[in-house]
Design an enzyme around this catalytic site. Structure first.
Site: not given
Length: 464
Positions: A238-241
């Protein structure tokens, strides 16, 4: 090799233009591209835009631009599925006429009421006929004399699916548009694709597609399903990673060959080697080296790989790359510096940065002079004694007839010795004066490249 037949290798990357190119899709494209190049085969790009509501040309253009930036262009003209609607309908009609497919008049509401949500279709319409004006979908008729579908995956080995796990699946919607599992078979067969290399999320589609290949009399390609890329949490990336769009990596200053290097090693191994050139990847790549387990995206590892590729580039190449890919006006922003100065500064900074964006920012910051000085650095290194020493040093350096690294180093070290002070007590104030901070390339290099006039101007500004 056991992953390729005697026929000429022909592979494809088939993205849907419903968003920018995702990092997971890039690796699928890369494994196809490397496989084709290794076997001197053909790499094709097919835009799967049959979902007319979600597909957008801007995303197709973005995907193609991203592939071009990565150096993975299609070897033949790019194909758009939406141009072949009539071909797909002809194959639907072929299956209908041969009794291998049938019209199903059950509405979604009827199916839910009769079967419940998510249950397999009960084949009610196999033997029914309805007026021509009632909406219908077209379903593929599972063969009655077949118990299993088995195929050999070039990565995962033999995979068997009982027919009982499948139902008479839809191949054309009520508006006549064909569904993914159908068109992908038509396209791969008519494009003579020999190997289908894709993510493991497609494994469940493969038995259905094999049945369609057989029903239509097509040769079945070899399949290879590559492991997924996960975030550090073990969930889908995801964009968090990490940034999921390739364009973000370009903007943030990652080199295409570095991104390719990192993604190639994400799920593929070749001894202990970590840094590869494109040529080495093409030479060494094999599906035999692709693991079965999902891979974890590590942003810090990518940054390290990128820094190693930056170090290997010439400074002239990096300057050209910054101008071409990051900022066409870069040289205008450094117009007081000669190209020789800029290249020399890149020589200094390329060993210290993780991305080309960091290199860009460092040079812009250095050019613009320190607007403010690092507070902690000033507190630690700048006092009246330091200012006196800097003033005396400037007077000494004014007499230098040759302004180069060796003479500067010799003169400053002699000055330190004569003043009976430590080198750091003059070097760190000079560094703060030149850059605003105490982390920078060596001061002798910086003084040489910035030149006498600019160096004096910055040191005098700090003293004042």
């Amino acid at each position: 090799m056991n992953d390729v037949s005697k026929s000429n290798v022909k592979v494809r990357f088939a993205p849907s233009p419903t968003g920018n190119l995702h990092i997971g899709s890039v690796r699928a494209a890369l494994f196809n591209w490397l496989f084709a190049r290794h076997h001197k085969g053909t790499f094709l790009v097919r835009i799967e835009d049959t979902d007319l509501e979600r597909s957008k040309q801007e995303f197709a253009d973005s995907i193609i631009s991203s592939l071009e930036w990565l150096g993975m262009q299609s070897d033949e003209p790019i194909i758009y599925q939406s141009n072949f609607t009539e071909k797909y309908r002809a194959y639907v009609e072929k299956l209908l006429s041969e009794g291998k497919a049938y019209k199903c008049y059950c509405s979604p509401e009827e199916l839910e009421q009769r079967l419940g949500e998510g249950e397999k279709y009960d084949q009610r319409c196999r033997a029914c006929s309805m007026p021509g004006d009632k909406p219908f979908v077209v379903r593929f008729r599972l063969p009655d004399d077949r118990e299993v579908v088995t195929f050999h995956d070039l990565i995962l080995g033999d995979i068997t699916t009982p027919i009982s796990q499948l139902d008479d699946f839809i191949i054309a919607r009520s508006d006549g548009s064909p569904v993914y599992n159908f068109v992908v078979v038509i396209d791969d067969a008519t494009m003579n694709i020999t190997h289908v290399i894709r993510g493991q999320e497609h494994i469940n589609n493969t038995p259905k597609q094999i049945l369609l290949y057989e029903a239509l009399g097509f040769s079945i390609p070899q399949f290879a399903h590559i492991p997924l890329i996960l975030g550090k949490s073990g969930a889908k990336l995801s964009k968090r990673d990490a940034a999921t769009s390739v364009l973000v990596y370009k903007e943030e200053g990652y080199l295409p060959e570095a991104l390719i290097n990192y993604l190639a090693r994400l799920g593929w191994s070749h001894g202990d080697q970590e840094i590869f050139t494109i040529e080495e990847l093409v030479r060494d790549f094999s599906l035999d080296g692709v693991g079965k387990s999902n891979a974890t995206f590590d942003m810090e590892k990518l940054r390290w790989v990128n820094s190693e590729h930056i170090k290997k580039k010439t400074s002239a190449w990096l300057l050209n790359y910054v101008v071409q890919e990051l900022d066409n006006h870069f040289l205008n922003k450094l117009d007081a510096w000669s190209s020789e100065q800029i290249v020399a500064l890149i020589d200094l900074y390329k060993e210290r940065v993780m991305t080309v964006r960091e290199l860009y920012d460092a040079l812009i910051a250095l050019y613009n002079k320190p607007a403010v000085y690092n507070h902690e650095a000033v507190q630690q290194w700048i006092n009246e004694d330091a200012k006196i020493n800097l003033s005396l040093l400037i007077e000494l350096l004014k007499n230098l007839t040759e302004w180069h690294e060796a003479s500067l180093e010799s003169t400053i070290k002699q000055f330190v010795k004569n003043r009976e002070i430590k080198l750091a007590s003059i070097a760190q104030p000079i560094r703060i004066a030149l850059t605003g901070n105490i982390t920078s390339p060596g001061i002798f290099h910086l003084l040489t490249i910035l030149g006498k006039k600019e160096s004096f101007s910055r040191i005098e500004a700090l003293i004042k």
